[in-house]
Scaffold this active site. Structure first.
Site, short mmCIF file in Angstrom:
data_model
loop_
_atom_site.label_atom_id
_atom_site.label_comp_id
_atom_site.label_asym_id
_atom_site.label_seq_id
_atom_site.Cartn_x
_atom_site.Cartn_y
_atom_site.Cartn_z
CE LYS A 1 38.03 18.94 25.88
NZ LYS A 1 37.39 18.24 26.99
NE ARG B 1 39.05 16.05 45.28
CZ ARG B 1 39.72 16.35 46.39
NH1 ARG B 1 39.61 17.57 46.92
NH2 ARG B 1 40.51 15.47 46.97
CE LYS C 1 41.48 16.93 29.30
NZ LYS C 1 40.58 17.86 30.02
P1 13P Z 1 36.04 23.38 29.53
O1 13P Z 1 34.90 22.93 28.66
O2 13P Z 1 35.59 23.88 30.87
O3 13P Z 1 36.99 24.28 28.83
O4 13P Z 1 36.87 22.08 29.86
C1 13P Z 1 37.15 21.18 28.87
C2 13P Z 1 38.36 20.44 29.22
O5 13P Z 1 38.35 19.25 29.23
C3 13P Z 1 39.58 21.21 29.54
O6 13P Z 1 40.68 20.35 29.52
#
Ligand code: 13P
Length: 339
Positions: free
Chosen positions: A219, A46, A136
């Site tokens: 988002k 990772r 986030k």
């Molecule tokens: P994806 O673009 O793969 O959906 O991931 C975005 C993301 O941050 C999910 O929490």
């Protein structure tokens, strides 16, 4: 709360034609993607993978901010430089995933609620000292015959708002991510209906919890057909539905909207973002960009496959995917630039 600073960070994240790179897969999710790509699922791999990403030459030309997972904030490149320092040097603002995952919601069969609020104020203090500027939190909403319920949407909205308030207190810009999953055979109309309900409730509760809207980023998912739907909406239909839904729900005070890709093919995600800009560029009150994980990383991860000798080409693939999405943000994407 330092409103000016929050506004500045949010503006920088939405800068020009750039977007965000989500590279915050939890250990379990990262290992799952590694397993699919035949990569050993260890902490060292990772680390190597994240080193490949953060040392990609000129990535800061395309990416304004990168969302990290906690493990990555403590890791460093082979030469000992912490990943956070490498990002900042490359002009990329470092951010952090704060939620601790979506868990089954008691009494709500088939629905989930995201955890991670306990101790969050103390965790935020540590991250702020480390130089992380934004955060986030992802809520997961599933479309099925009887879901989502308002009980589950409100529980998730409340957690998102509590998280966002703690972020703003600590000086980090919260990215509020209520993801309506693509899983299922539902129509785009059903996705619209659910996404609209979710966003209305999310903003109702954000406002109730006194979130400073100018200092946050939304988002969301795009409004699309379910992955297994027999009829798939085309790019223009996705653009129309997504923009209409956002215009109905997202206050103009919010500086930016940055989409997740949610399992769309990389080319589709770019084409959809592009279609929104072609048709609506001058009609939107907020900046509209990408915050993809899979739709930017996937080709690079597959090519890299855990092998040192593949790093340089994998980095080119990562840069290419990011820059294609910059073109989409300018409304200049064509299938030809994929070649
Ligand atoms: P994806 O673009 O793969 O959906 O991931 C975005 C993301 O941050 C999910 O929490």
């Amino acid at each position: 709360m330092d409103k000016q600073s929050l506004r500045n960070i949010a503006q920088r994240l939405m800068d020009g034609d750039k977007g965000l790179l989500a590279m915050d897969e939890s250990i379990a999710t990262c290992n799952k993607r590694f397993a699919e790509a035949g990569i050993p699922q260890t902490e060292e791999y990772r680390r190597k993978y994240r080193e490949m990403i953060v040392t990609t030459p000129d990535l800061g030309e395309c990416i304004s901010g990168a969302i990290l997972f906690d493990e990555t904030t403590k890791q460093a490149a082979d030469d000992g430089t912490p990943f956070i320092d490498l990002l900042v040097k490359g002009g990329i603002i470092p951010g952090i995933k704060l939620d601790e995952g979506a868990k089954s919601q008691p009494a709500f069969p088939g629905e989930k609620v995201t955890e991670g609020l306990d101790g969050l104020r103390e965790r935020l203090k540590v991250y702020a000292v480390q130089g992380l500027k934004f955060a986030k939190w992802r809520a997961v909403i599933t479309i099925a015959e009887d879901t989502p319920t308002d009980g589950s949407i409100y529980a998730n909205a409340h957690a998102l708002a509590r998280y966002a308030a703690l972020c703003q207190e600590a000086g980090l810009v919260p990215i509020v991510e209520p993801e309506v999953l693509m899983d299922g055979s539902h129509t785009i109309e059903r996705c619209f209906e659910v996404t609209e309900r979710v966003l209305h409730i999310v903003f109702e509760v954000l406002i109730q919890q006194r979130i400073y809207l100018e200092g946050m980023i939304l988002k969301p998912n795009m409004v699309v057909s379910g992955l297994l739907a027999p009829v798939q909406a085309d790019a223009e239909e996705v653009a129309d539905a997504t923009v209409q839904c956002l215009l109905r729900c997202v206050p103009a005070a919010v500086p930016g909207v940055a989409f997740l890709s949610g399992g769309q093919a990389a080319q589709d995600a770019s084409a959809h973002l592009n279609a929104m800009h072609i048709k609506y560029k001058d009609k939107l009150p907020w900046a509209l960009t990408f915050s993809f994980a899979r739709a930017v990383q996937q080709p690079a991860m597959e090519y890299w496959a855990g092998k040192e000798e593949n790093v340089a080409v994998a980095q080119q693939l990562l840069y290419k995917r990011a820059s294609i999405n910059n073109a989409a943000r300018r409304g200049e994407y064509t299938p030809a630039i994929e070649a």
